[in-house]
Design an enzyme around this catalytic site. Structure first.
Site, PDB file in Angstrom:
ATOM      1  NE  ARG A  65      20.447  24.070  -6.909  1.00 17.53           N
ATOM      2  CZ  ARG A  65      20.390  25.168  -6.692  1.00 17.53           C
ATOM      3  NH1 ARG A  65      21.203  25.918  -6.064  1.00 17.53           N
ATOM      4  NH2 ARG A  65      19.022  25.897  -6.746  1.00 17.53           N
ATOM      5  CE  LYS A 207      21.455  21.332 -11.697  1.00 20.98           C
ATOM      6  NZ  LYS A 207      21.106  21.707 -13.063  1.00 20.98           N
ATOM      7  CG  HIS A 226      18.695  25.001 -16.524  1.00 15.59           C
ATOM      8  ND1 HIS A 226      17.749  25.003 -15.455  1.00 15.59           N
ATOM      9  CD2 HIS A 226      18.928  23.357 -16.145  1.00 15.59           C
ATOM     10  CE1 HIS A 226      17.445  24.147 -14.573  1.00 15.59           C
ATOM     11  NE2 HIS A 226      17.971  23.180 -14.929  1.00 15.59           N
ATOM     12  CB  SER A 243      10.270  22.884 -10.596  1.00 14.28           C
ATOM     13  OG  SER A 243       9.825  21.780 -10.182  1.00 14.28           O
ATOM     14  CE  LYS A 247      13.744  21.054 -17.852  1.00 17.19           C
ATOM     15  NZ  LYS A 247      14.959  21.728 -17.154  1.00 17.19           N
ATOM     16  CB  THR A 248      10.685  16.164 -17.491  1.00 16.64           C
ATOM     17  OG1 THR A 248      11.620  16.661 -16.848  1.00 16.64           O
ATOM     18  CG2 THR A 248      10.660  14.670 -17.910  1.00 16.64           C
ATOM     19  CG  ASP A 262      19.133  19.707 -15.956  1.00 11.54           C
ATOM     20  OD1 ASP A 262      18.058  20.196 -15.835  1.00 11.54           O
ATOM     21  OD2 ASP A 262      20.278  19.494 -15.153  1.00 11.54           O
ATOM     22  NE  ARG A 327      16.844  16.096  -8.066  1.00 13.02           N
ATOM     23  CZ  ARG A 327      16.592  16.819  -9.195  1.00 13.02           C
ATOM     24  NH1 ARG A 327      16.812  16.500 -10.303  1.00 13.02           N
ATOM     25  NH2 ARG A 327      16.241  18.006  -8.765  1.00 13.02           N
TER      26      ARG A 327
END
Length: 538
Positions: A65, A207, A226, A243, A247-248, A262, A327
């Protein structure tokens, strides 16, 4: 001239491109399937296929981003409720008009345009119709993967509430166009428009729409989040975390179905995924550790971004020569263990994940609704020496609502909604430290993942309901004294340090960091939330 070079396209006459101020001179492809989009992308040199037939693309110098190039138009209407600052930067209507004219003229003269209609939001009661108009076939394919796909019947009457005019090869001139660089991402909230130029990074597309949803849903009493979400079929759980906090990993549970990984909304009906797909980080991906995600990288229809190939055409996920932010995007149907409609009931458990390198926060704590609001607004984790150039000591990182770059309103708006919904649904809120105790990152190893999983499962399954909890003297939250499969000693971090006086000094330091960070939010917070702040005891 509006035309389609492909027979059988699902064209949409409800909102022709003229309604967006466009008069394209080249061919216009309406709502092609991923197979055609991938074929065209390869033919036009936008990407190539891996040995498994997966589309591989690169994004040039911008591999993530561009936060310094994103603006919201400052004009009467919805923008009046934006919390302006370094994240939500304003630009004037005149600047937007100039960039809009430049973008329209550029797209009009493109040899081909690709239109993709879809929805943001799996819940039919709250979904938002969206449209992408782009010069690149592969970005239209990304839109196909990442948003909720419309049926043929829905395409006929599809009228977008927000449209993205996407011109990645168009470069701005900062001095004349009023931008910070040659890239721009501009959201015009009341005009239903987003314009993007100068960047091929596909994440800007999703986003931008996520940011808009975060702005409009709170006015309807919905909480945009989020986070990832899963369910056991009866009760759902939310996982917030920056990050590196897990979480994942922790939301991927073979005993629970994935709702989404997400972006979600929480309504009175329950939780719903904003997206129709996943946008996973692939750096150092392994089949052993993450088999579900790994399998998608061999599934035609997926898109790999900035991944380097081996000589045999297979991905080298350990190669970060283009970027560490490699990604992969894929439709959520590629994940077998998922809810069929990307929805679930009201969450019974809300989990905040933090990686505390200072070694102060307990491995698991239970929060009151007011404490949940405080820690939600704080969004704390810590960076560790070696993760970034120049970091030699643990460094606290705060990202409000665990997603500061995408939250246009004041954080208290989202925190108030969260605490209200926790209270209304009698949800439990947990803070889990996946980082360190026993002296912090210099003195010990990170908490074992098997201990973290044992604590998480005990919390979700209700196994801690009859356990004795004690109050943390600084942070005020409740800490369990025992949990099956976890050493009792690590549950109270102070007991794991060799020097308790040193623990007290570091704990006071971290508490003060929380207090200092929260000053920017204090003016619009209730007394109850302010009272949930930690105390400095030294």
């Amino acid at each position: 001239m509006e035309s389609s070079s492909m027979p059988g396209d699902s064209r949409n006459f409800a909102t022709p491109l003229a309604s967006h101020g466009l008069d394209p001179q080249g061919a216009v492809h309406w709502n092609l399937g991923w197979e055609e989009l991938h074929r065209i992308a390869v033919e036009r040199g936008e990407g190539k296929l891996t040995a498994h037939g997966v589309l591989l693309t690169t994004t040039g110098k911008r591999t993530g981003r561009s936060p310094n190039d994103r603006f919201i138009v400052n004009e009467p209407g919805l923008a009046e409720h934006v919390w302006w600052g370094k994240v939500n930067m304003p630009t004037e209507p005149e600047v937007f008009e100039g960039l809009l004219h430049k973008t329209r003229e550029y797209l009009d003269n493109s040899d081909q345009l690709f239109v993709k209609d879809a929805f943001c939001g799996a819940d039919p009661d709250y979904r938002m119709p969206v449209r992408l108009i782009t010069e690149k076939a592969w970005h239209a394919a990304f839109m196909h993967n990442m948003f909720v796909r419309a049926s043929k019947e829905e395409l006929v009457s599809h009228v977008p509430q927000y449209t993205i005019l996407h011109a990645p090869d168009l470069r701005a001139e900062p001095r004349g166009d009023g931008t910070n660089s040659d890239a721009f991402i501009v959201l015009a909230l009341d005009r239903g428009l987003v314009i993007i130029g100068g960047t091929h990074y596909a994440g800007e597309i999703k986003k931008a729409i996520f940011t808009i949803m975060n702005h409009i849903l709170p006015a309807k009493g919905l909480l945009p989040m989020h986070c990832s979400a899963n369910t056991d079929g009866e009760e759902s759980a939310l996982f917030f975390g920056l990050s590196g906090t897990g979480k994942t990993t922790l939301s991927a549970d073979p005993g629970r179905a994935l709702v989404g990984d997400d972006e979600h909304g929480w309504s009175d009906n329950g939780v719903f995924n904003f997206e129709g797909g996943c946008y996973a980080k692939l750096i150092r991906l392994s089949e052993e550790d993450e088999p579900a995600i790994f399998s998608t990288t061999r599934r035609p229809g997926s898109i790999l971004e900035n991944v380097v190939l081996n000589a045999d055409g297979t991905p080298d996920f350990d190669n970060g020569s283009l970027t560490q932010n490699t990604r992969g995007s894929y439709p959520i149907e590629a994940i077998e263990n998922r809810t069929p409609d990307s929805m679930a009931g009201n969450p019974k458990n809300v989990v905040f994940l933090t990686c505390d390198a200072f070694g102060v926060l307990p491995p698991l704590s239970k929060l009151s609704p007011e404490q949940a609001a405080y820690h939600f607004m704080s969004g704390y984790t810590a960076k560790v020496a070696g993760t970034e150039v120049g970091i030699t000591e643990p460094e606290a990182t705060f990202s409000t609502c665990f997603g500061a770059p995408f939250m246009p309103r004041h954080p208290s708006v989202y925190a108030r909604l969260l605490s209200d919904k926790i209270r209304k649904n009698d949800s439990k809120c947990w803070l889990i430290n996946t980082g360190w105790v026993a002296g912090g990152h210099l003195e010990s190893s990170r908490i074992k993942i098997k201990w973290t999983r044992a604590l998480l499962n005990a919390a979700l399954d209700g196994d801690l309901d009859d356990v004795l909890f004690v109050e943390d003297e600084r942070f005020g939250f409740q800490v369990p004294t025992t949990c099956q499969g976890v050493p009792d000693k690590i549950l109270q971090p102070r007991q794991t340090w060799h020097e308790e006086e040193k623990f007290d000094n570091v704990a006071d330091l971290l508490a003060q960091m929380f207090i200092d960070n929260f000053e920017q939010y204090a003016e619009d917070c209730s007394e109850e939330v302010l009272a949930a702040a930690p105390r400095v005891l030294g």
